[in-house]
Design a protein around this motif. Structure first.
Motif, PDB file in Angstrom:
ATOM      1  N   GLU A 213      21.444 -15.035  32.439  1.00 50.14           N
ATOM      2  CA  GLU A 213      22.704 -14.320  32.237  1.00 50.14           C
ATOM      3  C   GLU A 213      23.889 -15.174  32.678  1.00 50.14           C
ATOM      4  O   GLU A 213      24.930 -15.236  32.005  1.00 50.14           O
ATOM      5  CB  GLU A 213      22.685 -13.004  33.016  1.00 50.14           C
ATOM      6  N   LEU A 214      23.745 -15.850  33.830  1.00 49.23           N
ATOM      7  CA  LEU A 214      24.822 -16.704  34.334  1.00 49.23           C
ATOM      8  C   LEU A 214      25.026 -17.912  33.425  1.00 49.23           C
ATOM      9  O   LEU A 214      26.156 -18.328  33.165  1.00 49.23           O
ATOM     10  CB  LEU A 214      24.497 -17.157  35.760  1.00 49.23           C
ATOM     11  N   ALA A 215      23.927 -18.472  32.918  1.00 51.09           N
ATOM     12  CA  ALA A 215      24.037 -19.605  31.995  1.00 51.09           C
ATOM     13  C   ALA A 215      24.742 -19.189  30.707  1.00 51.09           C
ATOM     14  O   ALA A 215      25.536 -19.961  30.140  1.00 51.09           O
ATOM     15  CB  ALA A 215      22.648 -20.155  31.692  1.00 51.09           C
ATOM     16  N   ALA A 216      24.489 -17.969  30.268  1.00 49.09           N
ATOM     17  CA  ALA A 216      25.146 -17.467  29.062  1.00 49.09           C
ATOM     18  C   ALA A 216      26.647 -17.314  29.278  1.00 49.09           C
ATOM     19  O   ALA A 216      27.452 -17.593  28.374  1.00 49.09           O
ATOM     20  CB  ALA A 216      24.529 -16.132  28.652  1.00 49.09           C
ATOM     21  N   LYS A 217      27.020 -16.899  30.467  1.00 50.84           N
ATOM     22  CA  LYS A 217      28.451 -16.766  30.764  1.00 50.84           C
ATOM     23  C   LYS A 217      29.127 -18.136  30.808  1.00 50.84           C
ATOM     24  O   LYS A 217      30.278 -18.288  30.392  1.00 50.84           O
ATOM     25  CB  LYS A 217      28.648 -16.033  32.088  1.00 50.84           C
ATOM     26  N   GLY A 218      28.400 -19.148  31.314  1.00 51.40           N
ATOM     27  CA  GLY A 218      28.951 -20.498  31.314  1.00 51.40           C
ATOM     28  C   GLY A 218      29.189 -21.004  29.903  1.00 51.40           C
ATOM     29  O   GLY A 218      30.203 -21.641  29.613  1.00 51.40           O
ATOM     30  N   ARG A 219      28.254 -20.695  29.004  1.00 52.81           N
ATOM     31  CA  ARG A 219      28.412 -21.097  27.604  1.00 52.81           C
ATOM     32  C   ARG A 219      29.577 -20.348  26.955  1.00 52.81           C
ATOM     33  O   ARG A 219      30.295 -20.907  26.115  1.00 52.81           O
ATOM     34  CB  ARG A 219      27.118 -20.845  26.836  1.00 52.81           C
ATOM     35  N   GLU A 220      29.769 -19.099  27.354  1.00 48.58           N
ATOM     36  CA  GLU A 220      30.884 -18.327  26.799  1.00 48.58           C
ATOM     37  C   GLU A 220      32.220 -18.895  27.259  1.00 48.58           C
ATOM     38  O   GLU A 220      33.181 -18.945  26.480  1.00 48.58           O
ATOM     39  CB  GLU A 220      30.772 -16.853  27.200  1.00 48.58           C
ATOM     40  N   ILE A 221      32.298 -19.330  28.527  1.00 47.69           N
ATOM     41  CA  ILE A 221      33.524 -19.965  29.026  1.00 47.69           C
ATOM     42  C   ILE A 221      33.852 -21.192  28.186  1.00 47.69           C
ATOM     43  O   ILE A 221      34.993 -21.393  27.743  1.00 47.69           O
ATOM     44  CB  ILE A 221      33.368 -20.346  30.512  1.00 47.69           C
ATOM     45  N   LYS A 222      32.859 -22.025  27.947  1.00 48.90           N
ATOM     46  CA  LYS A 222      33.081 -23.248  27.160  1.00 48.90           C
ATOM     47  C   LYS A 222      33.465 -22.911  25.725  1.00 48.90           C
ATOM     48  O   LYS A 222      34.286 -23.592  25.111  1.00 48.90           O
ATOM     49  CB  LYS A 222      31.822 -24.114  27.197  1.00 48.90           C
ATOM     50  N   SER A 223      32.887 -21.853  25.202  1.00 49.56           N
ATOM     51  CA  SER A 223      33.225 -21.443  23.840  1.00 49.56           C
ATOM     52  C   SER A 223      34.676 -20.990  23.745  1.00 49.56           C
ATOM     53  O   SER A 223      35.393 -21.332  22.791  1.00 49.56           O
ATOM     54  CB  SER A 223      32.286 -20.329  23.389  1.00 49.56           C
ATOM     55  N   LEU A 224      35.106 -20.205  24.721  1.00 51.10           N
ATOM     56  CA  LEU A 224      36.497 -19.746  24.728  1.00 51.10           C
ATOM     57  C   LEU A 224      37.466 -20.913  24.836  1.00 51.10           C
ATOM     58  O   LEU A 224      38.559 -20.885  24.248  1.00 51.10           O
ATOM     59  CB  LEU A 224      36.715 -18.773  25.891  1.00 51.10           C
ATOM     60  N   LEU A 225      37.075 -21.934  25.593  1.00 50.69           N
ATOM     61  CA  LEU A 225      37.939 -23.091  25.796  1.00 50.69           C
ATOM     62  C   LEU A 225      37.794 -24.130  24.691  1.00 50.69           C
ATOM     63  O   LEU A 225      38.513 -25.141  24.691  1.00 50.69           O
ATOM     64  CB  LEU A 225      37.629 -23.741  27.146  1.00 50.69           C
ATOM     65  N   GLY A 226      36.871 -23.918  23.772  1.00 51.17           N
ATOM     66  CA  GLY A 226      36.669 -24.879  22.700  1.00 51.17           C
ATOM     67  C   GLY A 226      36.021 -26.168  23.164  1.00 51.17           C
ATOM     68  O   GLY A 226      36.339 -27.247  22.671  1.00 51.17           O
ATOM     69  N   ILE A 227      35.090 -26.049  24.113  1.00 53.54           N
ATOM     70  CA  ILE A 227      34.443 -27.217  24.712  1.00 53.54           C
ATOM     71  C   ILE A 227      32.985 -27.281  24.271  1.00 53.54           C
ATOM     72  O   ILE A 227      32.329 -26.251  24.092  1.00 53.54           O
ATOM     73  CB  ILE A 227      34.541 -27.127  26.256  1.00 53.54           C
ATOM     74  N   ARG A 228      32.488 -28.494  24.129  1.00 53.52           N
ATOM     75  CA  ARG A 228      31.084 -28.680  23.750  1.00 53.52           C
ATOM     76  C   ARG A 228      30.157 -28.026  24.778  1.00 53.52           C
ATOM     77  O   ARG A 228      30.328 -28.211  25.988  1.00 53.52           O
ATOM     78  CB  ARG A 228      30.743 -30.166  23.637  1.00 53.52           C
ATOM     79  N   PRO A 229      29.172 -27.292  24.339  1.00 55.53           N
ATOM     80  CA  PRO A 229      28.306 -26.553  25.269  1.00 55.53           C
ATOM     81  C   PRO A 229      27.426 -27.436  26.138  1.00 55.53           C
ATOM     82  O   PRO A 229      26.941 -26.984  27.184  1.00 55.53           O
ATOM     83  CB  PRO A 229      27.468 -25.672  24.346  1.00 55.53           C
ATOM     84  N   ASP A 230      27.225 -28.709  25.752  1.00 56.48           N
ATOM     85  CA  ASP A 230      26.338 -29.565  26.526  1.00 56.48           C
ATOM     86  C   ASP A 230      27.032 -30.222  27.712  1.00 56.48           C
ATOM     87  O   ASP A 230      26.371 -30.815  28.571  1.00 56.48           O
ATOM     88  CB  ASP A 230      25.746 -30.648  25.623  1.00 56.48           C
ATOM     89  N   LEU A 231      28.366 -30.120  27.806  1.00 56.50           N
ATOM     90  CA  LEU A 231      29.099 -30.773  28.888  1.00 56.50           C
ATOM     91  C   LEU A 231      29.015 -29.964  30.174  1.00 56.50           C
ATOM     92  O   LEU A 231      29.107 -28.733  30.155  1.00 56.50           O
ATOM     93  CB  LEU A 231      30.565 -30.959  28.493  1.00 56.50           C
ATOM     94  N   ARG A 232      28.826 -30.670  31.271  1.00 56.12           N
ATOM     95  CA  ARG A 232      28.802 -30.018  32.573  1.00 56.12           C
ATOM     96  C   ARG A 232      30.015 -30.366  33.424  1.00 56.12           C
ATOM     97  O   ARG A 232      30.377 -29.601  34.319  1.00 56.12           O
ATOM     98  CB  ARG A 232      27.527 -30.419  33.332  1.00 56.12           C
TER      99      ARG A 232
END
Length: 359
Positions: A213-232
């Motif tokens: 669930e937390l990982a999914a929220k991290g991916r959603e943050i990156k999606s909202l910001l228009g950032i590649r999902p593989d970047l940490r």
């Protein structure tokens, strides 16, 4: 008389030599800190109110506080004894006298300096660095409080603005909520890295998480910001959105912008608005209250309030924050904190004060 007089004089002499400085620290330190803190709150609130009335804010900094004390004392005495005088020889007689006098002077010196010129420009009109936004978040302040106060936009997602009457982007609201959840879970970290040029750059780090669930929220943050999902790790820059998918671009507010935002929600009498004394602002008393209430409620009354966290008088009216309004007190405390960390300019040299050794 001869037995008691000399010890008394010696005791007065020893007392006169005792230092009075150490005994003043315990109460003077607290008293001066309280007085300066209260005046700082009043100055901040007054300047916010003045901006609502299209008046120029004026800041006067307390640069130095010097508490000078002076204790002056004088001790004197005389003693005579004998059993004769010029006329006759008689019984043994003794006589003596003692005098003591002292003055105590409390002579504090307070040095003020107005915030003008280059200092005013840099400290009030220069946007807060993105690193400061991240540091405040890292220190534990809620993202739901800090980001709406300090940001104009992030990667093209616009914050709402009371002064510009601009609605908040729903994606910005969702981003703030996710950042708050990431804060609480410890999934978002901040690092400051020096560059080859000597400047510092901020890096936002999304830590690995075994919680789906937390990982999914991290991916959603990156999606909202228009950032590649593989970047940490993402560098955080100041400025408008560049469109790149490997960085975060923050448009931060200056302290003057932050004050203008809160000035727009200060309660003012409708008569002042009708007469053109105050700007209309963004408050409509007929509209329903927002969920959770306003983050800062500055009230107005004709009489001095009795239960105020901070109150100032302007144009024969009192503007104040209620002591029981914990939400407004918390927000006002954040404003005070931001004033401390927004010192991006070089302060002018403080005046040199010479205090005589006996003061």
């Amino acid at each position: 008389m001869s037995v008691d007089l000399v010890p008394a004089i010696l005791d007065l002499s020893v007392t006169a030599c005792t230092s009075i400085g150490p005994g003043t620290v315990s109460h003077d330190r607290i008293d001066y800190a309280t007085a300066i803190g209260n005046s700082w709150k009043e100055q901040t609130l007054l300047n916010i109110v003045k901006l609502r009335y299209a008046d120029m804010p004026v800041f006067l900094a307390v640069d130095q506080v010097i508490a000078g004390y002076q204790l002056q004392s004088a001790v004197g005495g005389s003693f005579t004894a004998g059993n004769f005088n010029a006329a006759l020889v008689g019984p043994f007689t003794a006589s003596g006298s003692a005098t003591a006098a002292g003055t105590y002077t409390d002579r504090p010196t307070v040095i003020y300096s107005p915030l003008t010129g280059v200092d005013f420009l840099k400290r009030l009109m220069t946007p807060v660095p993105p690193s400061s936004v991240l540091f405040v978040l890292q220190s534990g302040y809620s993202a739901t409080r800090i980001m709406p106060i300090m940001l104009e936009s992030i990667n093209g997602l616009n914050n709402g603005s009371s002064r510009l009457r601009r609605l908040i982007d729903p994606k910005f609201t969702r981003l703030v909520e996710l950042m708050q959840e990431g804060q609480l879970a410890g999934a978002i970290q901040i690092r400051i890295e020096p560059s080859k040029s000597g400047a510092e750059s901020s890096v936002l780090v999304f830590g690995p998480s075994k919680d789906p669930e937390l990982a999914a929220k991290g991916r959603e943050i990156k999606s909202l910001l228009g950032i590649r999902p593989d970047l940490r790790e993402l560098k955080v820059n100041y400025g408008g959105y560049s469109g790149r998918d490997d960085e975060i671009d923050m448009m931060t507010r200056s302290m003057l912008q932050i004050m203008l935002e809160f000035a727009a929600v200060v309660q003012v009498p409708q008569s002042d608005v009708d007469q053109g004394k105050a700007t209309p602002g963004s408050i409509d008393t007929r509209a329903p209250a927002a969920p959770g209430g306003s983050p800062l409620q500055v009230l107005v009354t004709d009489a001095q309030p009795k239960d105020a966290f901070v109150a100032v008088q302007y144009h024969e009216r009192w503007f104040w924050i209620a002591d029981a309004d914990i939400q407004s007190k918390y927000t006002f405390g954040i404003i005070m904190l931001l004033f401390s960390i927004a010192d991006t300019g070089v302060k002018g040299a403080a005046p040199v004060v010479t205090i005589p050794a006996n003061q």
